[in-house]
Design a protein around this motif. Structure first.
Motif, PDB file in Angstrom:
ATOM      1  N   ASP A 203      10.999   1.351  10.924  1.00 39.86           N
ATOM      2  CA  ASP A 203      10.251   0.573   9.945  1.00 39.86           C
ATOM      3  C   ASP A 203       9.123  -0.171  10.667  1.00 39.86           C
ATOM      4  O   ASP A 203       8.979  -0.084  11.890  1.00 39.86           O
ATOM      5  CB  ASP A 203      11.159  -0.375   9.174  1.00 39.86           C
TER       6      ASP A 203
ATOM      7  N   ASP B 244       0.902  -6.429   9.410  1.00 37.78           N
ATOM      8  CA  ASP B 244       1.657  -5.412   8.672  1.00 37.78           C
ATOM      9  C   ASP B 244       0.710  -4.439   7.975  1.00 37.78           C
ATOM     10  O   ASP B 244       0.976  -3.238   7.917  1.00 37.78           O
ATOM     11  CB  ASP B 244       2.584  -6.058   7.641  1.00 37.78           C
TER      12      ASP B 244
ATOM     13  N   ARG C 189       0.792  -0.461   8.530  1.00 39.20           N
ATOM     14  CA  ARG C 189       0.961   0.475   7.414  1.00 39.20           C
ATOM     15  C   ARG C 189      -0.200   1.466   7.358  1.00 39.20           C
ATOM     16  O   ARG C 189       0.004   2.666   7.185  1.00 39.20           O
ATOM     17  CB  ARG C 189       1.083  -0.261   6.088  1.00 39.20           C
TER      18      ARG C 189
ATOM     19  N   GLY D 198       8.993   1.835   3.088  1.00 42.61           N
ATOM     20  CA  GLY D 198       8.982   1.051   4.311  1.00 42.61           C
ATOM     21  C   GLY D 198       9.677   1.682   5.497  1.00 42.61           C
ATOM     22  O   GLY D 198       9.649   1.144   6.593  1.00 42.61           O
TER      23      GLY D 198
END
Length: 75
Positions: free
Chosen positions: A30, A49, A53, A69
């Motif tokens: 993750d 984050d 991503r 995720g």
């Protein structure tokens, strides 16, 4: 996704990479694990984050989001 209680850690050139396992035995990770990997580098890399991503999404189809995720190397 069901994972084992203890994530697997293995070293490659002295760097630890933390992964977990899906119910089918495939290795998954993750964004939290990616963040800690970046911070563990000799020259720490701290990214948001959103940037993590975006980086993972840019690697599709090499990586697959197996559950929201959670990512795995595409087979």
């Amino acid at each position: 996704m069901r994972s084992l209680p203890n994530p697997e850690r293995f070293s490659d050139n002295g760097t630890e990479i933390d992964v977990d396992f899906a119910s089918d035995g495939s290795e998954v990770f993750d964004l939290w694990r990616l963040r800690w990997y970046g911070l563990s580098l000799p020259e720490p890399l701290d990214v948001t984050d959103q940037d993590l991503r975006a980086a993972v999404q840019s690697l599709q189809p090499l990586l697959t989001e197996v559950q929201p995720g959670w990512f795995s190397v595409a087979s």
